[in-house]
Design a protein around this motif. Structure first.
Motif, short mmCIF file in Angstrom:
data_model
loop_
_atom_site.label_atom_id
_atom_site.label_comp_id
_atom_site.label_asym_id
_atom_site.label_seq_id
_atom_site.Cartn_x
_atom_site.Cartn_y
_atom_site.Cartn_z
N UNK A 57 -23.82 -4.42 -31.66
CA UNK A 57 -23.62 -3.97 -30.28
C UNK A 57 -24.17 -2.56 -30.10
N UNK A 58 -24.40 -2.21 -28.87
CA UNK A 58 -24.78 -0.84 -28.57
C UNK A 58 -23.58 0.07 -28.84
N UNK A 59 -23.85 1.37 -28.86
CA UNK A 59 -22.77 2.32 -29.11
C UNK A 59 -21.68 2.21 -28.05
N UNK A 60 -22.12 2.03 -26.81
CA UNK A 60 -21.14 1.91 -25.72
C UNK A 60 -20.32 0.64 -25.86
N UNK A 61 -21.00 -0.46 -26.23
CA UNK A 61 -20.29 -1.72 -26.42
C UNK A 61 -19.31 -1.63 -27.59
N UNK A 62 -19.73 -1.01 -28.68
CA UNK A 62 -18.86 -0.86 -29.84
C UNK A 62 -17.62 -0.05 -29.49
N UNK A 63 -17.80 1.01 -28.70
CA UNK A 63 -16.67 1.83 -28.28
C UNK A 63 -15.71 1.03 -27.41
N UNK A 64 -16.28 0.23 -26.49
CA UNK A 64 -15.45 -0.57 -25.60
C UNK A 64 -14.66 -1.61 -26.38
N UNK A 65 -15.30 -2.23 -27.38
CA UNK A 65 -14.60 -3.26 -28.15
C UNK A 65 -13.53 -2.65 -29.05
N UNK A 66 -13.78 -1.48 -29.58
CA UNK A 66 -12.76 -0.80 -30.37
C UNK A 66 -11.55 -0.48 -29.50
N UNK A 67 -11.82 -0.11 -28.25
CA UNK A 67 -10.73 0.17 -27.32
C UNK A 67 -9.94 -1.09 -27.02
N UNK A 68 -10.63 -2.23 -26.87
CA UNK A 68 -9.94 -3.49 -26.62
C UNK A 68 -9.08 -3.89 -27.81
N UNK A 69 -9.62 -3.72 -29.02
CA UNK A 69 -8.84 -4.07 -30.22
C UNK A 69 -7.58 -3.22 -30.31
N UNK A 70 -7.72 -1.93 -30.04
CA UNK A 70 -6.56 -1.05 -30.09
C UNK A 70 -5.53 -1.44 -29.04
N UNK A 71 -6.00 -1.82 -27.86
CA UNK A 71 -5.08 -2.22 -26.80
C UNK A 71 -4.36 -3.50 -27.17
N UNK A 72 -5.07 -4.43 -27.80
CA UNK A 72 -4.43 -5.67 -28.22
C UNK A 72 -3.39 -5.40 -29.30
N UNK A 73 -3.73 -4.54 -30.25
CA UNK A 73 -2.78 -4.21 -31.31
C UNK A 73 -1.50 -3.63 -30.73
N UNK A 74 -1.65 -2.81 -29.69
CA UNK A 74 -0.50 -2.19 -29.07
C UNK A 74 0.33 -3.20 -28.29
N UNK A 75 -0.34 -4.13 -27.61
CA UNK A 75 0.36 -5.06 -26.72
C UNK A 75 1.01 -6.22 -27.46
N UNK A 76 0.29 -6.83 -28.40
CA UNK A 76 0.79 -8.05 -29.03
C UNK A 76 0.76 -7.98 -30.55
#
Length: 327
Positions: free
Chosen positions: A214-233
């Motif tokens: 992924x592009x740098x921006x995409x990688x950052x966005x996906x890391x953010x999604x993973x962190x949000x998922x870890x926090x939520x569920x």
């Protein structure tokens, strides 16, 4: 009968008893002994010719709802069966219906289908070669049921009566209350299972996208999604969940509760009802956290899923929680 494509013989009355109430281990194989008769309802069926496709055997209650489903399709054994914490000869092999021409015998052990669970155990009160993985489905109440065989393009049925254990002094109302709470627990276990499967689909898609340059921006966005998922569920590694409720942890709590309630004929105690109510609230909290996350980051999630060929995430309105039912 010989000319029929399929025939189902009438079964005798069955007595509602548990598989084994002996708390000790079974006899070792070198000690001479014989197995008990098959549990529950003995089901004999005839096939006029080898089945041209899968055959099924369903047990239905008085409302027509399926209580137990058997099939000729081989079911995968639970993962724990490969290396149980005791001799392998204790463990029952997955049951499959026979499809060759002629007479065959099956049995319904008076249990509902087993609820979905992320981990299984095998009880120490084992019957050699017949011990199913735990949790088992609830024990059916006394009453009239229908056994339906579907094979070779035909469906045939027979009624069967299940009587109460004559040794049991538990009132019918107490049995009904026990059964109702067990069925609510099973329903909640299905919710935890479906929720975790949904989480896994999204998490796997993000993992594949993260590995696809992924592009740098995409990688950052996906890391953010993973962190949000870890926090939520909770994180993918549930051992690192930090003690917060997750779909899997709630499922595990329900396994313990349904097993405890299955130790004998009994009305649910106030403690059992309170434990279930608490677990039900935990499930609702995890469901809401997951819905809120999907609502908030729906565009970002769907962008990742689209790149991986996964359908858009279905999102229920926040607060629309599947109710596992008050005890």
């Amino acid at each position: 009968m010989v000319s029929k494509a399929a025939y189902l013989f009438a079964s005798g009355m069955a007595t509602r008893v548990r598989r084994n109430v002996n708390a000790d281990t079974p006899l070792p194989p070198e000690i001479p002994h014989a197995l008990n008769p098959l549990d529950g309802v003995i089901i004999d069926y005839w096939l006029g010719a080898a089945a041209s496709g899968p055959i099924t055997l369903d047990v239905l209650d008085a409302t027509g709802a399926i209580v137990r489903h058997y099939s000729s399709a081989a079911a995968a054994p639970v993962a724990e069966a490969a290396k149980p914490p005791h001799p392998n000869f204790w463990v029952a092999a997955p049951f499959v219906l026979q499809t060759s021409a002629g007479m065959h015998r099956a049995n319904w052990d008076l249990r509902y289908d087993a609820p979905p669970s992320f981990s299984h155990s095998f009880e120490i009160s084992a019957n050699p070669g017949l011990t199913p993985p735990s949790p088992e489905g609830p024990l059916a109440l006394p009453g009239t049921y229908t056994v339906r065989l579907t094979a070779n393009g035909v469906s045939v049925s027979q009624r069967v009566t299940v009587r109460d254990d004559p040794r049991s002094t538990t009132a019918a109302a107490a049995l009904a209350a026990q059964h109702m709470l067990q069925m609510r627990m099973v329903s909640a276990m299905h919710m935890t299972w479906d929720g975790q499967q949904h989480v896994t689909i999204v998490r796997d898609a993000i993992a594949r996208a993260s590995a696809a340059n992924p592009t740098a921006a995409q990688a950052t966005a996906m890391a953010s999604l993973r962190a949000a998922m870890d926090s939520a569920v909770g994180p993918a590694d549930v051992r690192a969940s930090g003690g917060g409720a997750t779909f899997q942890s709630v499922n595990g709590a329900l396994v313990n509760q349904v097993n405890a309630l299955d130790n004998g004929d009994m009305a649910p105690t106030p403690a059992m009802r309170a434990a279930y109510a608490s677990t039900c609230r935990e499930l609702a909290a995890v469901q809401i956290a997951w819905q809120r996350l999907l609502q908030r980051d729906r565009t970002a999630f769907n962008a990742v899923l689209a790149r991986e060929g996964v359908s858009a995430v279905p999102v229920a309105p926040v607060g629309t929680v599947l109710q596992c039912g008050a005890p």
